[in-house]
Design an enzyme around this catalytic site. Structure first.
Site, PDB file in Angstrom:
ATOM      1  N   SER A 149       1.021  -1.078  -0.172  1.00  0.00           N
ATOM      2  CA  SER A 149       0.053   0.161  -0.222  1.00  0.00           C
ATOM      3  C   SER A 149       0.794   0.678   0.265  1.00  0.00           C
ATOM      4  O   SER A 149       2.054   1.110   0.887  1.00  0.00           O
ATOM      5  CB  SER A 149      -0.883   0.033   0.894  1.00  0.00           C
ATOM      6  OG  SER A 149      -1.707   1.429   1.933  1.00  0.00           O
ATOM      7  N   TYR A 162      -0.949  -0.554   9.884  1.00  0.00           N
ATOM      8  CA  TYR A 162      -1.250  -0.645   8.660  1.00  0.00           C
ATOM      9  C   TYR A 162       0.025  -0.515   7.828  1.00  0.00           C
ATOM     10  O   TYR A 162       0.930  -1.619   7.173  1.00  0.00           O
ATOM     11  CB  TYR A 162      -2.638  -0.214   7.776  1.00  0.00           C
ATOM     12  CG  TYR A 162      -2.962  -0.594   6.657  1.00  0.00           C
ATOM     13  CD1 TYR A 162      -3.163  -1.659   6.613  1.00  0.00           C
ATOM     14  CD2 TYR A 162      -2.696   0.526   5.622  1.00  0.00           C
ATOM     15  CE1 TYR A 162      -4.114  -2.005   4.631  1.00  0.00           C
ATOM     16  CE2 TYR A 162      -3.599   0.303   4.363  1.00  0.00           C
ATOM     17  CZ  TYR A 162      -3.504  -1.089   3.850  1.00  0.00           C
ATOM     18  OH  TYR A 162      -3.466  -1.444   2.299  1.00  0.00           O
ATOM     19  N   LYS A 166       2.204  -3.244   5.469  1.00  0.00           N
ATOM     20  CA  LYS A 166       2.676  -2.963   4.324  1.00  0.00           C
ATOM     21  C   LYS A 166       3.624  -3.016   3.751  1.00  0.00           C
ATOM     22  O   LYS A 166       4.410  -3.548   2.485  1.00  0.00           O
ATOM     23  CB  LYS A 166       1.504  -2.425   4.101  1.00  0.00           C
ATOM     24  CG  LYS A 166       0.163  -2.409   3.628  1.00  0.00           C
ATOM     25  CD  LYS A 166      -0.291  -3.828   2.759  1.00  0.00           C
ATOM     26  CE  LYS A 166      -1.923  -4.024   2.648  1.00  0.00           C
ATOM     27  NZ  LYS A 166      -2.114  -5.389   2.160  1.00  0.00           N
TER      28      LYS A 166
END
Length: 302
Positions: A149, A162, A166
């Protein structure tokens, strides 16, 4: 382009994963549709979404089976690959798409929030990839397609867990690509831009963020699937250790961190000389400390 191939797609009950599974089947692959069926934060379980994807594939004349295991559980991740081999005799590509979000501003993020997201994203990628590796190695071929991401590649607010997961996936993919190259196995990452139920959970705290969310709504999940199917196919046998992005009708190739400025001092550095000499020479090459994903991709996609 995937005739005779067997592809396992995690998180394939909804959104991006579902579109990937549908297109891979349309291109001729037999697909293992994995989805725990949990909420956006990873709670609960429901095999219904995965079964619906399988039903739609079969209705269109394709081949698919359901797997409802959690990728965060090593045994569950292994079952995804074992189901592929038991049912279809082999495994050719793994798409690590499963994910959850527990967005919290840094000072409010709990250990539980951190561990839950790391377990699904980073550990999940490791678990499923590790399970497929012996088969890939023995057959001298295979493709790992991991989802990263721009929250990790560039940065974002309220997503320390997150973002770390990622960017960690990028490091994992690079190492897999290097370690497995001699076995004919490739590993790549994709940063997707697409509206999904996970994106829908991100709150808009100002007008700029609200406009960004509205732009995201125009980016349908099916736009991500063609690049995934390509990377799963034999047409991509020379493509490995890369980071791609898909944003509506755009495909990006991302750079990797490399030195952009070097300053040498023959008699070595002191704290004072770093402040007085290195900093002025290096400062023009610093990245913007406030920059986030939305600043880089602020323009409307076409």
């Amino acid at each position: 382009m995937l005739e005779g191939k067997v592809v396992a797609v995690t998180g394939a009950g909804r959104g991006v994963g579902r579109e990937i599974a549908l297109l891979c089947a349309q291109e001729g692959a037999s697909v293992v549709v994995n989805d725990l069926g949990a909420s956006a934060e990873g709670d609960g379980a429901d095999v219904g979404p995965a079964q619906e994807t399988v039903n739609d594939i079969k209705a269109a004349g394709g081949k698919a089976i359901v797997n409802g295991a959690s990728v965060a559980d090593p045994a569950g991740a292994t079952s995804i690959i074992e189901d592929a081999v038991k049912t279809y005799g082999r495994i050719d590509a793994v798409v690590n798409n499963a994910g959850i979000l527990r967005d919290r501003i840094w000072h409010k993020m709990s250990h539980e929030d951190w561990n839950a997201v790391i377990d699904v994203h980073l550990n999940g990628c490791f678990n499923v990839s590790k399970a497929a590796t012996p088969y890939f190695k023995d057959q001298g071929s295979g493709s790992f397609i991991h989802f990263t991401s721009t929250s990790g590649l560039i940065g974002n607010f309220g997503q320390a867990n997150y973002s770390a997961a990622k960017l960690g996936i990028v490091g994992l993919s690079q190492s897999i690509a290097l370690d497995m190259a001699r076995s004919g196995v490739r590993s790549n990452c994709i940063a997707p831009f697409a509206w999904s139920r996970l994106i829908a959970t991100i709150p808009a705290t100002n007008e700029a963020e609200a406009q960004r969310i509205e732009r995201m709504k125009t980016m349908s999940a099916d736009k991500i699937a063609p690049l995934v199917a390509f990377l799963a196919s034999d047409a991509s046998t020379e493509v490995t250790n890369q980071i791609f992005g898909v944003r509506k009708n755009e495909i990006f190739v991302f750079s990797k961190p490399r030195p952009v400025r070097t300053v040498h001092k023959s008699d070595g550095w002191t704290v004072k000389s770093i402040a007085e000499e290195f900093l002025p020479a290096a400062r023009p090459f610093f990245t913007d400390p406030t920059e986030r994903s939305g600043d880089i991709f602020g323009y409307d996609p076409i």
